[in-house]
Enzyme design. Sequence first.
Site, PDB file in Angstrom:
ATOM      1  N   LEU A 259      74.568  43.263  59.128  1.00 28.83           N
ATOM      2  CA  LEU A 259      74.235  43.851  60.414  1.00 28.83           C
ATOM      3  C   LEU A 259      74.973  45.182  60.547  1.00 28.83           C
ATOM      4  CD1 LEU A 259      72.313  42.503  62.387  1.00 28.83           C
ATOM      5  CD2 LEU A 259      74.240  41.471  63.547  1.00 28.83           C
ATOM      6  N   GLY A 262      73.760  52.225  59.008  1.00 29.52           N
ATOM      7  CA  GLY A 262      74.214  53.268  58.087  1.00 29.52           C
ATOM      8  C   GLY A 262      73.096  54.221  57.750  1.00 29.52           C
ATOM      9  N   CYS A 269      67.188  46.451  44.150  1.00 27.70           N
ATOM     10  CA  CYS A 269      66.502  45.235  44.595  1.00 27.70           C
ATOM     11  C   CYS A 269      65.683  45.413  45.868  1.00 27.70           C
ATOM     12  CB  CYS A 269      67.521  44.121  44.778  1.00 27.70           C
ATOM     13  SG  CYS A 269      68.470  43.828  43.285  1.00 27.70           S
ATOM     14  N   LYS A 329      75.985  51.521  47.088  1.00 29.55           N
ATOM     15  CA  LYS A 329      76.914  50.828  47.985  1.00 29.55           C
ATOM     16  C   LYS A 329      78.266  50.808  47.293  1.00 29.55           C
ATOM     17  CE  LYS A 329      76.371  46.131  46.350  1.00 29.55           C
ATOM     18  NZ  LYS A 329      76.217  44.748  46.682  1.00 29.55           N
TER      19      LYS A 329
HETATM   20  C1  UGA Z   1      70.760  42.292  47.123  1.00 26.12           C
HETATM   21  C2  UGA Z   1      70.967  40.944  47.832  1.00 26.12           C
HETATM   22  O1  UGA Z   1      72.014  41.050  48.783  1.00 26.12           O
HETATM   23  C3  UGA Z   1      71.307  39.847  46.817  1.00 26.12           C
HETATM   24  O2  UGA Z   1      71.377  38.595  47.487  1.00 26.12           O
HETATM   25  C4  UGA Z   1      70.215  39.789  45.763  1.00 26.12           C
HETATM   26  O3  UGA Z   1      70.499  38.836  44.759  1.00 26.12           O
HETATM   27  C5  UGA Z   1      70.069  41.149  45.097  1.00 26.12           C
HETATM   28  O4  UGA Z   1      69.759  42.133  46.102  1.00 26.12           O
HETATM   29  C6  UGA Z   1      68.964  41.060  44.082  1.00 26.12           C
HETATM   30  O5  UGA Z   1      67.816  40.791  44.469  1.00 26.12           O
HETATM   31  O6  UGA Z   1      69.232  41.135  42.880  1.00 26.12           O
HETATM   32  P1  UGA Z   1      72.390  44.202  46.158  1.00 26.12           P
HETATM   33  O7  UGA Z   1      71.148  45.016  45.989  1.00 26.12           O
HETATM   34  O8  UGA Z   1      73.356  44.116  45.048  1.00 26.12           O
HETATM   35  O9  UGA Z   1      72.002  42.673  46.536  1.00 26.12           O
HETATM   36  O10 UGA Z   1      73.195  44.798  47.383  1.00 26.12           O
HETATM   37  P2  UGA Z   1      73.410  44.459  48.924  1.00 26.12           P
HETATM   38  O11 UGA Z   1      74.815  44.153  49.148  1.00 26.12           O
HETATM   39  O12 UGA Z   1      72.402  43.497  49.415  1.00 26.12           O
HETATM   40  O13 UGA Z   1      73.101  45.888  49.574  1.00 26.12           O
HETATM   41  C7  UGA Z   1      71.797  46.477  49.496  1.00 26.12           C
HETATM   42  C8  UGA Z   1      71.766  47.754  50.303  1.00 26.12           C
HETATM   43  O14 UGA Z   1      71.829  47.478  51.700  1.00 26.12           O
HETATM   44  C9  UGA Z   1      72.929  48.714  49.998  1.00 26.12           C
HETATM   45  O15 UGA Z   1      72.450  50.036  49.967  1.00 26.12           O
HETATM   46  C10 UGA Z   1      73.865  48.495  51.177  1.00 26.12           C
HETATM   47  O16 UGA Z   1      74.674  49.606  51.448  1.00 26.12           O
HETATM   48  C11 UGA Z   1      72.861  48.240  52.306  1.00 26.12           C
HETATM   49  N1  UGA Z   1      73.426  47.468  53.429  1.00 26.12           N
HETATM   50  C12 UGA Z   1      73.874  46.187  53.239  1.00 26.12           C
HETATM   51  C13 UGA Z   1      73.455  48.032  54.694  1.00 26.12           C
HETATM   52  O17 UGA Z   1      73.040  49.202  54.901  1.00 26.12           O
HETATM   53  N2  UGA Z   1      73.971  47.281  55.730  1.00 26.12           N
HETATM   54  C14 UGA Z   1      74.415  46.019  55.570  1.00 26.12           C
HETATM   55  O18 UGA Z   1      74.857  45.397  56.565  1.00 26.12           O
HETATM   56  C15 UGA Z   1      74.369  45.455  54.288  1.00 26.12           C
END
Ligand code: UGA
Length: 465
Positions: A259, A262, A269, A329
């Site tokens: 939540l 940004g 993914c 990230k």
């Molecule tokens: C994501 C999922 O979280 C994993 O559960 C999944 O296994 C993976 O994809 C996949 O399908 O392989 P990931 O892409 O490594 O994992 O990274 P996340 O931590 O999910 O972040 C994704 C993006 O969302 C990043 O750019 C991050 O900065 C952004 N984000 C995340 C936000 O802008 N706000 C948030 O609260 C969380």
Amino acid sequence: MGLVAAACFAEIGHQVISIDNDQEKIAMLNRGEVPIHEEFLPELLARHSGKDLTFSTDLPQAVRQSQAVFIAVGTPSTEHGDADLSYVEQVSREVASVIDDYKIVVEKSTVPVFTSNWVRRVMLLDGAGADSFDVASNPEFLREGTAVGDFLYPDRIVVGADTERCASLLRQIYEPLTSGAYYKGKNIIPNTTGAPIPPPIIVTSTKSAELIKHASNAFLATKISFINAVANICEAVGADIKEVCEGIGTDSRIGRRFLNPGIGYGGSCFPKDLKAFSSVARETGYEFRLLQEVMSINAEQRARFLRKVRSALWTLKGKKLAVLGLAFKGGTDDIRESPALEIVKSLLKEGCEIRAYDPAAAERAAEVLPSQGISYSKSAYEAATGADALLILTDWPEFAKLDLPKLKAALTYPIVVDGRNLHDPADMAANGFIYSSVGRADVQALTRPLQKNGKLAAATTGKAE
Ligand code: UGA
């Protein structure tokens, strides 16, 4: 994901052969080198490589020696947005041609619903006997940067299998985790996820498991776009998104995680999977309009950030900008679909001069960014030295712990535009910064007159208080 899963399967007691057709990659792993930045992966590779974890390019031999074959190849987007399954097909055919006794073939890559049916079909066509194999879906929910922790301490393990024989083999594979035995061992990887121990295992049909993976990623991305949209309203009315998130996130039905507003989600993914899921839905006759909106809010979030930079700096041409973060990230060197890179490219087009710093991703970023107008620094302070403003684009923990007086002294103008809300606006103002973030009012130091007249005229407009 393939390498992390291989190392973690070895960690929980299995014999693992990790196969790739990239000889250089395999040679690198055999030399003991770690090809990606991933917490605890170096420890696991040091512990298991050459013993219960080996690396090879010989797929037929590896398949013959194994009871379960996990397919973890890439499923990139095609130009139409659906998943390119040609690597999955190719590897399934190769596996089919060497199957001699019963094995399970498990999809670990993120694949659309029905892929298991296709895998089974091509394997039968390529000579595998109908009773000699089952196809299962065992999606991964690993996040980059924390992938080892996520594997060993998952919220849940999802196993999609259409026969009891197949489900039972997968249950056995995960038994060290689901029985809790792994967690009683010595020198185990510590629990950094806070997930329940032992994790539950959810056994479904293969189709349901395939859908669980796409639906999980789509839901998480929806959560991010939702909060970004709310952040935009906060900016318009002068509310604070952090307070709003606390207020909504403490409802256990909603939850606080994912939540954070940004500059939008990126990575290998979410962008790919949302397009693929939307395309799968269309093929089934359902237009998933919600996902279209999630994607367009995400794209708009980057454009909004660029407008913030412009409103903090007035004109952009010739401005010297310090950029903190290039990875999609924090905690990873992955730059695929990184919103930070897109923003940097736009700023370079506008004629800005960029000095970038990322603790892990600079080398990879330099391979894809234009070489003109950008240089790479060894620290945040070096990037900030002599810059007209500082932009925060990736949520690396070290960017939240900057020495603010030191940073201010390095910058020509004390302007910070924070795309990840890593700092407290009141603290930034108290330290003499003009600070703009996401979903919160812009602030500026009230105690001292603005420096260098004229240059900052634009920064004082808008919602600065
Ligand atoms: C994501 C999922 O979280 C994993 O559960 C999944 O296994 C993976 O994809 C996949 O399908 O392989 P990931 O892409 O490594 O994992 O990274 P996340 O931590 O999910 O972040 C994704 C993006 O969302 C990043 O750019 C991050 O900065 C952004 N984000 C995340 C936000 O802008 N706000 C948030 O609260 C969380």
